[in-house]
Motif scaffolding. Structure first.
Motif, short mmCIF file in Angstrom:
data_model
loop_
_atom_site.label_atom_id
_atom_site.label_comp_id
_atom_site.label_asym_id
_atom_site.label_seq_id
_atom_site.Cartn_x
_atom_site.Cartn_y
_atom_site.Cartn_z
N VAL A 87 0.74 -1.27 0.05
CA VAL A 87 -0.13 -0.11 -0.03
C VAL A 87 0.96 1.38 -0.06
O VAL A 87 1.59 1.44 0.78
N LYS A 113 -8.77 -2.64 5.15
CA LYS A 113 -8.67 -1.43 5.53
C LYS A 113 -8.34 -1.28 7.30
O LYS A 113 -7.84 -0.52 7.87
N LEU A 129 -8.68 3.43 -0.61
CA LEU A 129 -7.86 2.67 -1.15
C LEU A 129 -8.45 2.60 -2.86
O LEU A 129 -9.46 2.55 -3.25
N LEU A 154 -1.41 -1.00 -3.88
CA LEU A 154 -2.55 -0.26 -3.85
C LEU A 154 -2.00 1.29 -3.51
O LEU A 154 -0.92 1.60 -3.24
N LEU A 156 -3.24 4.59 -1.03
CA LEU A 156 -3.84 5.24 -0.23
C LEU A 156 -3.88 6.67 -0.42
O LEU A 156 -3.06 7.56 -0.34
#
Length: 544
Positions: A87, A113, A129, A154, A156
């Motif tokens: 992330v 999350k 996300l 991913l 954030l």
């Protein structure tokens, strides 16, 4: 050269050359002991060589780290699990690895999350996300719905205009937090709850005290952004988490004490799973926090004529609060006051409205920072004769022959000596402040390897340093090229090499120093062979 390898109870000799790399020795060990090594998306199984208490890197040669005849190296087989997902945090510009099994990909986005909140310290209502294609991921969907694979990164993203505010919260900088607070009333209240949550998560005492003085309660849920007050069905379950839960999760004992002293209702504050702070601290194995919460929960409260247990006292306080809220709701009903979103307020609905979580900065989001001081130039003074102010750009074009210039009066000899002494004092102050600034320069390797300060004594270097102007120029250009291509100054490179050599704890300090000198010289020779530095036969010796 013969060395010995200790592996799983066996002690075997190996004949290698002094210039052999660690990677080549590992291949010899793998073939000799028939060790199976593997590397895939889920993890890897690899060999690690230890010498004098330090792990050897594959690119090092045996002679570089002082491995001589009849030295003994320890060999281990290690297994390392690779992160399931990554992330990228748009606020800190860092990538967080999310560990877990492959079953994580079959879970919902809300479960992911929850893990991200435990790693970053952000409440779940602060961020969203996104996939690598920029598609927002909603809590009700699974990761398989977005075609997630092992090792996917991913992103954030946070609310627009919140990057600087959240960065101040992460660093515990109260002034920065105050500077980037919103001017909207409901958003301001929500931001203060976020401040207390993050301060409790990281243990910032000053920021916690400020948030408590602002009227934020530690047993009050962080909630959601006012733009999403009507989206009750799509909200994450962890929006009911309170700052007291964050302090219990991370084991912040001082913060827990401050919260309990503020309100004893924190002891019985439950999260979405029905867990109180004592249960959360016990789950995360924070022994000191568990002992403190136990002693407070089973204590007694004394009054002039009666003493009651803490649990009964908390029940009485909860009953009083419910009665006050009931009376407040009646007054609101008859008074006609309604809380929540009103006509004209912004409402963000998943998939329908324009996204407000794109991590835009404060200025790009359209905020005007009225709290920051802006410097404005003063207008030019008008002359006493009533003429227009003089434009400094056209002074040279004006005819100044008729002007009378007044020169400053001559200074006496005594006054001149006083001025000279005053100037010398100022120069000493400047050099003192410069030396203080140099001491404040942070280096990640300085706590491990303290180096002597840079000497300012004007001693004469050996003659070969400045034998000819061309040699001096070559040395100067070599150091500048080294800083440009390696990203470190020669001094920083020396500190790095000393930090690496200090890992050989079983070696004496002078032997560690010798290893550091070899590594420093090799780092320059590597850049020379790559063509980054000008080639020269005699490389400058690094002084450690």
């Amino acid at each position: 050269m013969r060395i010995f390898i200790a592996f799983e109870g066996s002690f075997e000799p190996f004949d290698v050359s002094a210039d052999e790399t660690v990677e080549a020795v590992k291949l010899m060990i793998k073939d000799y002991f028939h060790i199976s090594l593997s590397e895939d998306k889920q993890g890897r199984r690899y060999l690690e060589l230890m010498y004098a208490g330090a792990a050897l890197k594959d690119s090092w040669s045996l002679a570089d780290v002082g491995i001589s005849f009849c030295s003994t190296l320890k060999c281990f087989v290690k297994e390392e699990d690779k992160p399931t997902l990554y992330v990228f945090n748009a606020v800190t510009q860092e990538t967080m690895p999310i560990m877990g099994s492959i079953s994580l990909l079959g879970k919902k986005v809300s479960d992911l999350k929850t893990l991200v909140t435990l790693r970053s310290g952000f409440p779940v209502s602060v961020y969203c996300l996104r996939t690598t294609q920029g598609l927002e991921m909603y809590d009700c969907n699974t990761l398989r719905d977005y075609q997630m694979d092992i090792g996917t990164t991913l992103r954030l993203d946070v609310w627009d205009g919140w990057k600087e505010f959240l960065m101040g919260c992460l660093l515990g900088q109260k002034l920065k937090v105050q500077r980037y607070l919103s001017e909207e009333g409901p958003v301001l209240k929500y931001q203060k709850r976020v401040v207390l949550y993050i301060a409790a998560f990281y243990g910032y005492i000053e920021l916690t005290e400020w948030a408590l003085k602002q009227g934020v309660h530690p047993n009050e849920a962080v909630g959601v952004h006012p733009y999403r007050t009507w989206c009750h069905e799509a909200l994450h379950a962890d929006v009911s988490k309170c700052p007291i839960h964050a302090a219990a999760e991370t084991g912040q004992l001082l913060i827990l004490k401050a919260f309990v002293n503020c309100s004893v209702l924190c002891l019985e504050c439950k999260n979405a799973a029905g867990q109180i702070p004592l249960t959360i601290a016990l789950k995360h194995k924070h022994k000191d926090c568990v002992l403190y919460l136990l002693s407070k929960t089973w204590s007694t409260v004394s009054f002039p004529k009666i003493s009651i247990s803490m649990r009964i006292y908390i029940k009485i306080n909860q009953w009083v609060l419910r009665a006050q809220r009931h009376g407040l709701n009646k007054s609101q009903l008859y008074g006609g006051r309604v809380f929540g979103a009103r006509v004209g307020d912004i409402v963000v609905v998943d998939g329908f409205t324009k996204p407000k979580m794109t991590s835009r900065s404060w200025h790009k989001a359209g905020h005007k920072n009225s709290k920051s001081t802006t410097c404005k130039l003063l207008p030019l003074r008008e002359q006493t004769t009533g003429r227009k102010p003089v434009n400094p750009l056209t002074i040279s074009q004006q005819d100044t022959r008729g002007e009378n210039f007044k020169f400053p009066p001559l200074v006496d000899a005594n006054k001149f000596s006083e001025l000279q002494s005053h100037q010398q004092k100022n120069e000493k102050k400047i050099t003192a402040t410069a030396s203080k600034k140099e001491k404040l320069i942070k280096n990640t390797y300085l706590p491990q390897v303290p180096l002597p300060p840079i000497s300012r004594v004007g001693y004469s270097h050996p003659s070969f340093y400045y034998a000819t102007p061309s040699a001096a120029f070559l040395l100067r250009s070599s150091f500048s090229s080294f800083s440009e291509h390696s990203g470190k100054t020669p001094r920083e490179n020396a500190i790095f090499c000393l930090a690496v050599a200090s890992a050989f704890k079983e070696k004496r300090w002078l032997q560690q120093l010798g290893i550091a000198r070899v590594l420093a010289k090799k780092s320059i020779s590597n850049l020379t062979t790559q063509g980054s530095l000008p080639a020269c036969k005699n490389l400058p010796e690094i002084v450690l």
